[in-house]
Every structure is written in C-alpha cells, then in structure tokens.
Motif scaffolding. Structure first.
Motif, short mmCIF file in Angstrom:
data_model
loop_
_atom_site.label_atom_id
_atom_site.label_comp_id
_atom_site.label_asym_id
_atom_site.label_seq_id
_atom_site.Cartn_x
_atom_site.Cartn_y
_atom_site.Cartn_z
N TYR A 11 136.69 -105.41 93.60
CA TYR A 11 138.05 -104.93 93.36
C TYR A 11 139.06 -105.81 94.08
O TYR A 11 140.15 -105.36 94.48
N TYR A 66 124.98 -100.04 91.41
CA TYR A 66 125.94 -101.00 90.86
C TYR A 66 126.85 -101.51 91.97
O TYR A 66 127.23 -100.74 92.87
N PHE A 118 132.00 -104.95 87.29
CA PHE A 118 130.79 -104.32 87.80
C PHE A 118 129.62 -105.29 87.61
O PHE A 118 129.60 -106.06 86.64
N LEU A 169 130.13 -93.11 95.11
CA LEU A 169 130.42 -94.20 96.04
C LEU A 169 129.50 -94.15 97.25
O LEU A 169 129.37 -93.11 97.90
N ALA A 215 132.28 -102.86 96.51
CA ALA A 215 131.77 -101.51 96.68
C ALA A 215 130.41 -101.38 96.01
O ALA A 215 130.10 -102.11 95.07
N PRO A 245 128.41 -91.97 88.54
CA PRO A 245 128.20 -92.78 89.75
C PRO A 245 128.84 -92.10 90.96
O PRO A 245 129.78 -91.32 90.82
N TRP A 263 138.49 -105.33 86.59
CA TRP A 263 137.46 -105.01 87.54
C TRP A 263 136.13 -105.53 86.98
O TRP A 263 135.95 -105.55 85.76
N LEU A 289 130.68 -103.39 92.58
CA LEU A 289 131.98 -103.52 91.94
C LEU A 289 132.88 -104.38 92.81
O LEU A 289 133.02 -104.09 94.00
N TYR A 323 127.69 -98.44 94.33
CA TYR A 323 127.59 -97.10 93.75
C TYR A 323 126.14 -96.79 93.41
O TYR A 323 125.37 -97.67 93.04
N TYR A 347 132.07 -99.11 100.70
CA TYR A 347 133.27 -99.83 100.31
C TYR A 347 133.59 -100.86 101.37
O TYR A 347 133.04 -100.82 102.48
#
Lengths: 117, 108
Positions: B91, B87, B99, B46, B34, B44, B97, B89, B36, B49
């Motif tokens: 998942y 950023y 970043f 979204l 994802a 942040p 997690w 990420l 951000y 994704y």
C-alpha cells in the motif's frame, strides 16, 4: 467495527447491479473505503477506493468506465454500481476499510456476484 | 504498477513446525506491506501491517520482517487454525493496490 455487504446476485452479461456496504462501529466519514473482489478459487484483486469525502476515486483498469464507487456518509453506506458487467466480473465482492497506517484493517463478509447468461 | 510475487504457491508443513512465506515487490514499497490470512469460506483478516507490526489480537508466533522489496512472514509452532491462505499487500504506491497471488499453507 462492522461492514455488511448486500446486493449481490445473478446478472446477465451487459447487465447492471448495485452493491451496498453498511458500516457501523466507527466514524465512517473519517476513512477511505474500498472494494476488493475474489473470483472463485482465485486470489484477491483490488477494485476501487474512495476518499473520506468522496472527492477522490480510483479504479483498477479492468473496471474503469463500467463501475462506479460512491458513498453516503449520512447513511454510513458505501456503494459499487456495476454496469456493462462481464463474465469475468464474477466474484465475491468485499467491502473494506482502509487506514493509512494499518492498510486494509477491516473486511465485510462479502457478497457474491455471478455474471452469467 | 508494482507487482507482488509470493512464494511458494503451496507450503506443506507439519503442526508444531515453523513456516516461512515470502513476498517480493517489483520495486521498493518501503515498509508499507501488510499480511492477511484467509481461511476457507471466510473474509481475509489482517495479521501484520507496516511489514512487522502485529494487528490487534494476533499472537506473537506470527512474525513479519523485511523492507524495500523482500518480505517474510514466519509462523512458528503451527496450530491447526493456521492452515489457510496468506496474502501480502503493498500500500505504498497506488493506484493500484497490489496483492500477491497467495501462499496456501497446508498440513503435511
């Protein structure tokens, strides 16, 4: 969807603080929830996750044994109990909702925790 | 633990131009990636994704691509509100997690 954190403030090293996050606008008991923090001028750091029913909890290594994530689904509220705090725990703490498809899709506005003597 | 590395740390671009931000994973995360955006003083939000799917309300000038270990966020026709920190990420494999350290997009 709304996530509203509270409970931040100034705490001395070694002290305790409890953060709260009140959720609204969605079925709170159907989502994993998370705490993510951001030290001043730094990037994002995941802190902890909790399963929908509270039966599973995960933490970043740096807070294991000191912080505890919990939730009260009847009150639509997420918590982070911070014990044995350190200067390096100083950060804005964000409450966030996790969706298995959308990842972290909603964030609160954050609450500032300052650990200092 | 999967390490996410973003590059460059800072990118200077003129309004109206395009920007390309990169995110690399230390091992495959599939498409569980994802992006951000964080504006100063804000939480942040979204953008993307599943590596390439727009979150609700995100304009098409934001485009995510990639899979496995290499990902890109391309922002075309940059507008003033796009200058922020971005950023990535992963998942796919957690805890923890991971970043990326962020890319600051600044006005040239």
């Amino acid at each position: 969807v709304q996530l509203v954190e509270s409970g931040g403030g100034l705490v001395q090293p070694g002290g305790s603080l409890r953060l709260s996050c009140e959720a609204s606008g969605f079925n709170f008991n159907r989502y994993w929830m998370s705490w993510v923090r951001q030290a001043p001028g730094k990037g994002l750091e995941w802190v902890a996750n909790i399963k929908e029913d509270g039966s599973e909890k995960y933490y970043v290594d740096s807070v294991k044994g000191r912080f505890a994530i919990s939730r009260d689904n009847a009150k639509n509220t997420l918590y982070l109990q911070m014990n044995s705090t350190r200067v390096e725990d100083t950060a804005v703490y964000y409450c966030a909702r996790f969706d298995w498809l959308l990842a972290v899709d909603y964030w609160g506005q954050g609450t500032l925790v300052t650990v200092s003597s | 633990e999967i390490v996410m590395t973003q590059s460059p740390a800072t990118l200077s671009v003129s309004p109206g131009d395009s920007a390309t931000l990169s995110c690399r994973a230390s091992q495959s995360v599939g498409i569980n990636l994802a992006w951000y955006q964080q504006r100063p003083g804000q939480a942040p939000s979204l953008l993307i994704y599943g590596a390439s799917t727009w979150a609700a309300g995100i304009p098409a000038r934001f485009r995510g691509s990639g899979s496995g270990t290499e990902f890109t966020l391309t922002i075309s026709s940059l507008q003033s509100e796009d200058f922020a920190v971005y950023y990535c990420l992963q998942y796919n494999d957690w805890p923890p997690w991971s970043f990326g350290q962020g890319t600051k997009l600044e006005i040239k």
